[in-house]
Structure formats: C-alpha cells, structure tokens
Design an enzyme around this catalytic site. Structure first.
Site, PDB file in Angstrom:
ATOM      1  N   GLY A 142      24.502  27.030  10.842  1.00  0.00           N
ATOM      2  CA  GLY A 142      23.728  27.581  12.297  1.00  0.00           C
ATOM      3  C   GLY A 142      23.752  26.376  12.843  1.00  0.00           C
ATOM      4  O   GLY A 142      23.351  25.419  11.599  1.00  0.00           O
ATOM      5  N   CYS A 143      22.780  26.209  14.037  1.00  0.00           N
ATOM      6  CA  CYS A 143      22.229  24.809  14.526  1.00  0.00           C
ATOM      7  C   CYS A 143      20.808  24.222  14.056  1.00  0.00           C
ATOM      8  O   CYS A 143      20.411  23.556  13.388  1.00  0.00           O
ATOM      9  CB  CYS A 143      22.470  25.410  15.999  1.00  0.00           C
ATOM     10  SG  CYS A 143      21.848  26.422  16.918  1.00  0.00           S
ATOM     11  N   TYR A 144      19.634  25.454  14.218  1.00  0.00           N
ATOM     12  CA  TYR A 144      18.351  25.308  13.773  1.00  0.00           C
ATOM     13  C   TYR A 144      18.259  25.366  12.030  1.00  0.00           C
ATOM     14  O   TYR A 144      17.482  24.792  11.527  1.00  0.00           O
ATOM     15  CB  TYR A 144      18.024  27.125  13.794  1.00  0.00           C
ATOM     16  CG  TYR A 144      17.367  26.520  15.277  1.00  0.00           C
ATOM     17  CD1 TYR A 144      16.457  25.747  16.002  1.00  0.00           C
ATOM     18  CD2 TYR A 144      17.618  27.857  16.435  1.00  0.00           C
ATOM     19  CE1 TYR A 144      15.495  25.575  16.700  1.00  0.00           C
ATOM     20  CE2 TYR A 144      16.513  27.974  17.759  1.00  0.00           C
ATOM     21  CZ  TYR A 144      15.812  26.168  17.921  1.00  0.00           C
ATOM     22  OH  TYR A 144      15.230  26.481  18.530  1.00  0.00           O
TER      23      TYR A 144
END
Length: 316
Positions: A134-136
């Site tokens: 995921g990005c975060y």
C-alpha cells in the site's frame, strides 16, 4: 533485438491504471497486451492517456477470458476484495503469467512475494505472484525499518494524503468541494495499512490517516520511541547507511514537503527531530501515492520478475 514483454492491466480506468499505462508506454521492453475498463470499452487508450501512442482500445473481458490474451504479466489494479476471481481464472486455465496485485488482498499471504524492493528484494526468488504494498504502508515502512531493532513500544504514524488515494468512485474522501479548506480524518484505528506494516515489520503500529484537498502525494509523520538514547547525527547516519545506493529513497536533513514529491518516483525521508532525552525520534516520509506508492513500485516488481534492470522505464 529482444522480444517485447506483454503486460495486461485489469482495472485501467483509475488514476493508478493511467500511471501504469504511461510507464509501460515509455519502457524499453514492455508493451501493453490489453487494458480492461468496463466504463471505457471500445475507446482508444491514447484518447485518455497522452503518453500512449498506439491504437489499443479498452476492453472488458470476463475473468475467464483474461488468459486468452497471452500476456506475460498482468497487473490487477482493482479495489480490495476483487483480485481473487482474476487469479483463479488464470489458475483454472493453467496459465502462469506474472501477476502483480495492487490491492491488499494478498499482502498477508505468505505464498505471495511482498514487493517493497528496498526492503524485500533479497527475498525475491522468481515468484510469479507479487503483492504490491500500500502507498501509506510503503512510506511508513521506509521510515521505520532502519530502527526496527531499536524500538520500544508502539510506533505512531500521522498520515495525510491527497484525494487521489481514495480512487475514482465518488465519496466524501475524493470530493474536492467537501475537502476544500478541510482535513478529513478516517479509519483512525484498524486501517489495513496499519495492519500491513505491523505484519511486515513485527511492530505495533498506530496509524491515523487523513485526506487533504490536494490531488496527489502523501506525508507521514512517524513517532519512534527508542530503547536507548540516540542523537540526531546518529539517526541520520543510520538512515543514510540503510538506504545507501537506493535510487528511489532519499534521506535529507530537513522535513520533506509533500508538494515537492508530486509526480516524482522516489520517496523522501527527513526531519529527524530527537527529544531532549534522546529516546524519541520523529521522522517524516513523503512519496507520490500514485507512483512510488503504486505504479512505480509495480514497475520495479515487474522489472525484477523479468530479470531486467529494476529501474528500467523509471526516470530517476
């Protein structure tokens, strides 16, 4: 000249799908085999993504039809919970392309390679099923990993993302009018990226995400409690050593600005504020959620899967 490597994209209408098309269009070996989008069936890809110059049109094949395209690799850019049927279709057909899943569906599955190359490339051994982080979760792990063996207690992460991170399906979190002059908190406990980072790093993570009015780019302020005191100089040196030679991670003294990371392929780590007793370190991480948080990382993983230069097609 080497034969092209054919890449298919399932779920290509979204923001990440468009970034993937741009990256593949500029890649020295990859070419698009198909792009699927129910909303754009029959429309020319080039009419929606300016970097693409071919005549390929969006299609909407059934899951069972996906293997017939003969793609060497398939990127699944679908919402969470939707990847399994696509994967099953390839398994049922006896087809074994490289599959890169951008959703959270396989990030906890040990049979899939978890592809955050700066931290996990040593574990890549030819797996044909790759789960993109995921990005975060990418930003948090890059900020925490160098000190994993020195932590004491939970790690707090305060995150702010542009509204592109909420995707294209209309909601309060991607409504520019509702976000104007606003900061919208959501999923303040139990966010999937909180669980993802805890699973990957073996640390207790407390993550508090927010959406801001800007379109792309995210920032995470990470609060690290340390078992032993440190100095700012020692912390900086540790991070610089950990990421020495990493072309897509840049360590700097000042806290990075999210406005400066938009459209860039790398992540930035900075700030490095240390409490008076040396037992608390605060690090700030920024990255473009659509690129290093998704499409760029997928391209790194595809390059690794086909034995190419990891950064082929990525303008560093």
């Amino acid at each position: 000249m080497a034969d092209p490597i054919r890449i298919g994209i399932v779920g290509a209408r979204g923001y990440v799908g468009a970034e993937l098309i741009r990256l593949i269009a500029g890649h020295p070996r990859f070419e698009l085999a198909f792009v699927s989008s129910r909303e754009r069936v029959g429309q020319r890809v080039a009419d929606h993504v300016d970097a693409y110059r071919g005549e390929l049109r969006y299609d909407a094949p059934s899951h069972a039809d996906l293997p017939r395209f003969g793609a060497d690799a398939v990127v699944l850019a679908l919402p969470n919970g939707k990847a399994g049927e696509c994967v099953a279709a390839f398994d049922d057909a006896g087809a074994h392309p490289v599959i890169v899943d951008l959703s959270a569906d396989y990030r906890f599955d040990p049979s899939w390679y978890y592809g955050l190359p700066e931290l996990t490339r040593a574990h890549y051994a030819g797996q044909r099923r790759i789960s993109n982080p995921g990005c975060y979760a990418t930003a948090m792990q890059l900020a925490i990993a160098p000190l994993c063996d020195a932590l004491e207690g939970a790690v707090q992460c305060f995150g702010v993302s542009g509204w592109s991170g909420a995707g294209t399906t209309p909601s309060d979190r991607n409504d520019p009018d509702k976000l104007r002059d606003n900061l919208m908190p959501y999923a303040l406990t139990g966010h999937v990226h909180e669980r993802e980072v805890a699973h990957q790093l073996g640390q207790t993570i407390e993550f508090m995400p927010h959406v801001a009015p800007h379109f792309r780019g995210l920032t995470v302020t990470v609060n690290l409690h340390l078992a032993e005191p440190t100095t700012r100089e020692q912390a900086l040196e540790r991070y610089r050593a950990h990421y020495a030679g990493e072309r897509l991670v840049r360590v700097q003294e000042d806290a990075p600005w999210v406005s400066r990371i938009a459209g860039r392929h790398h992540a930035e780590l900075g700030g490095f504020a240390v409490s008076a007793d040396g037992r608390r370190l605060v690090v700030v991480a920024t990255l473009d959620n659509l690129l290093k948080g998704a499409a760029t990382q997928a391209l790194q993983n595809l390059n690794l899967a086909f034995g190419l230069d990891e950064f082929a097609g990525i303008a560093v």
